[in-house]
Write a protein that holds these residues in place. Structure first.
Motif, PDB file in Angstrom:
ATOM      1  N   ASN A  55       0.804  -1.224   0.000  1.00  0.00           N
ATOM      2  CA  ASN A  55       0.000   0.000   0.000  1.00  0.00           C
ATOM      3  C   ASN A  55       0.835   1.272   0.000  1.00  0.00           C
ATOM      4  O   ASN A  55       0.416   2.301   0.521  1.00  0.00           O
ATOM      5  CB  ASN A  55      -0.979   0.016   1.177  1.00  0.00           C
ATOM      6  CG  ASN A  55      -2.053  -1.023   1.037  1.00  0.00           C
ATOM      7  OD1 ASN A  55      -2.528  -1.270  -0.061  1.00  0.00           O
ATOM      8  ND2 ASN A  55      -2.415  -1.660   2.131  1.00  0.00           N
ATOM      9  N   SER A  56       2.033   1.219  -0.600  1.00  0.00           N
ATOM     10  CA  SER A  56       2.862   2.419  -0.721  1.00  0.00           C
ATOM     11  C   SER A  56       2.309   3.375  -1.778  1.00  0.00           C
ATOM     12  O   SER A  56       2.569   4.565  -1.724  1.00  0.00           O
ATOM     13  CB  SER A  56       4.295   2.044  -1.092  1.00  0.00           C
ATOM     14  OG  SER A  56       4.906   1.361  -0.033  1.00  0.00           O
ATOM     15  N   TYR A  57       1.588   2.829  -2.752  1.00  0.00           N
ATOM     16  CA  TYR A  57       0.957   3.667  -3.759  1.00  0.00           C
ATOM     17  C   TYR A  57      -0.460   3.964  -3.294  1.00  0.00           C
ATOM     18  O   TYR A  57      -1.147   3.101  -2.753  1.00  0.00           O
ATOM     19  CB  TYR A  57       0.884   2.948  -5.108  1.00  0.00           C
ATOM     20  CG  TYR A  57       2.205   2.732  -5.805  1.00  0.00           C
ATOM     21  CD1 TYR A  57       3.144   3.745  -5.908  1.00  0.00           C
ATOM     22  CD2 TYR A  57       2.506   1.516  -6.386  1.00  0.00           C
ATOM     23  CE1 TYR A  57       4.339   3.552  -6.573  1.00  0.00           C
ATOM     24  CE2 TYR A  57       3.705   1.312  -7.055  1.00  0.00           C
ATOM     25  CZ  TYR A  57       4.604   2.333  -7.147  1.00  0.00           C
ATOM     26  OH  TYR A  57       5.785   2.144  -7.807  1.00  0.00           O
ATOM     27  N   ALA A  58      -0.899   5.189  -3.496  1.00  0.00           N
ATOM     28  CA  ALA A  58      -2.258   5.559  -3.121  1.00  0.00           C
ATOM     29  C   ALA A  58      -2.779   6.602  -4.098  1.00  0.00           C
ATOM     30  O   ALA A  58      -2.019   7.427  -4.596  1.00  0.00           O
ATOM     31  CB  ALA A  58      -2.289   6.115  -1.709  1.00  0.00           C
ATOM     32  N   VAL A  59      -4.062   6.561  -4.337  1.00  0.00           N
ATOM     33  CA  VAL A  59      -4.710   7.552  -5.173  1.00  0.00           C
ATOM     34  C   VAL A  59      -5.253   8.626  -4.235  1.00  0.00           C
ATOM     35  O   VAL A  59      -6.023   8.316  -3.324  1.00  0.00           O
ATOM     36  CB  VAL A  59      -5.854   6.919  -5.995  1.00  0.00           C
ATOM     37  CG1 VAL A  59      -6.574   7.978  -6.811  1.00  0.00           C
ATOM     38  CG2 VAL A  59      -5.319   5.812  -6.874  1.00  0.00           C
ATOM     39  N   PRO A  60      -4.826   9.876  -4.407  1.00  0.00           N
ATOM     40  CA  PRO A  60      -5.294  10.917  -3.496  1.00  0.00           C
ATOM     41  C   PRO A  60      -6.794  11.156  -3.648  1.00  0.00           C
ATOM     42  O   PRO A  60      -7.351  11.016  -4.726  1.00  0.00           O
ATOM     43  CB  PRO A  60      -4.501  12.150  -3.908  1.00  0.00           C
ATOM     44  CG  PRO A  60      -3.952  11.858  -5.248  1.00  0.00           C
ATOM     45  CD  PRO A  60      -3.937  10.371  -5.428  1.00  0.00           C
ATOM     46  N   GLY A  61      -7.418  11.482  -2.559  1.00  0.00           N
ATOM     47  CA  GLY A  61      -8.848  11.766  -2.583  1.00  0.00           C
ATOM     48  C   GLY A  61      -9.325  12.180  -1.209  1.00  0.00           C
ATOM     49  O   GLY A  61      -8.570  12.174  -0.238  1.00  0.00           O
ATOM     50  N   GLU A  62     -10.574  12.529  -1.146  1.00  0.00           N
ATOM     51  CA  GLU A  62     -11.193  12.926   0.119  1.00  0.00           C
ATOM     52  C   GLU A  62     -11.412  11.692   0.985  1.00  0.00           C
ATOM     53  O   GLU A  62     -11.766  10.630   0.479  1.00  0.00           O
ATOM     54  CB  GLU A  62     -12.531  13.614  -0.148  1.00  0.00           C
ATOM     55  CG  GLU A  62     -12.411  14.912  -0.910  1.00  0.00           C
ATOM     56  CD  GLU A  62     -11.671  15.976  -0.123  1.00  0.00           C
ATOM     57  OE1 GLU A  62     -11.905  16.099   1.095  1.00  0.00           O
ATOM     58  OE2 GLU A  62     -10.846  16.689  -0.732  1.00  0.00           O
ATOM     59  N   PRO A  63     -11.238  11.810   2.309  1.00  0.00           N
ATOM     60  CA  PRO A  63     -11.530  10.684   3.194  1.00  0.00           C
ATOM     61  C   PRO A  63     -13.018  10.323   3.130  1.00  0.00           C
ATOM     62  O   PRO A  63     -13.872  11.192   2.961  1.00  0.00           O
ATOM     63  CB  PRO A  63     -11.170  11.198   4.582  1.00  0.00           C
ATOM     64  CG  PRO A  63     -10.459  12.482   4.386  1.00  0.00           C
ATOM     65  CD  PRO A  63     -10.744  12.970   3.005  1.00  0.00           C
ATOM     66  N   VAL A  64     -13.302   9.044   3.258  1.00  0.00           N
ATOM     67  CA  VAL A  64     -14.679   8.565   3.240  1.00  0.00           C
ATOM     68  C   VAL A  64     -15.190   8.517   4.674  1.00  0.00           C
ATOM     69  O   VAL A  64     -14.551   7.919   5.538  1.00  0.00           O
ATOM     70  CB  VAL A  64     -14.757   7.163   2.595  1.00  0.00           C
ATOM     71  CG1 VAL A  64     -16.178   6.633   2.627  1.00  0.00           C
ATOM     72  CG2 VAL A  64     -14.223   7.197   1.181  1.00  0.00           C
ATOM     73  N   PRO A  65     -16.334   9.138   4.959  1.00  0.00           N
ATOM     74  CA  PRO A  65     -16.863   9.080   6.313  1.00  0.00           C
ATOM     75  C   PRO A  65     -17.257   7.639   6.675  1.00  0.00           C
ATOM     76  O   PRO A  65     -17.710   6.884   5.821  1.00  0.00           O
ATOM     77  CB  PRO A  65     -18.102   9.985   6.277  1.00  0.00           C
ATOM     78  CG  PRO A  65     -18.383  10.257   4.854  1.00  0.00           C
ATOM     79  CD  PRO A  65     -17.163   9.926   4.057  1.00  0.00           C
TER      80      PRO A  65
END
Length: 58
Positions: free
Chosen positions: A38-48
């Protein structure tokens, strides 16, 4: 066919057709390890939390 100017995204060496888009099995394995850890991640808003599906057993 890969261009002679294509470079490995891990180390920058020229791409080898057998391992494209990488230059070697080592660089391909390093990239796979980054995905698996999980070193790669797609940026985005946190999910509630209320938007997440319920976990099994709940």
């Amino acid at each position: 066919m890969m261009s002679a100017k294509a470079k490995c995204p891990i180390c920058g060496k020229p791409v080898v057709h057998e391992f494209r888009p990488f230059c070697s099995k080592r660089c391909a394995d390093l990239d796979l390890q980054k995905w698996l850890s999980n070193s790669y991640a797609v940026p985005g808003e946190p999910v509630p939390p209320e938007a997440l599906p319920p976990e099994e057993g709940e």
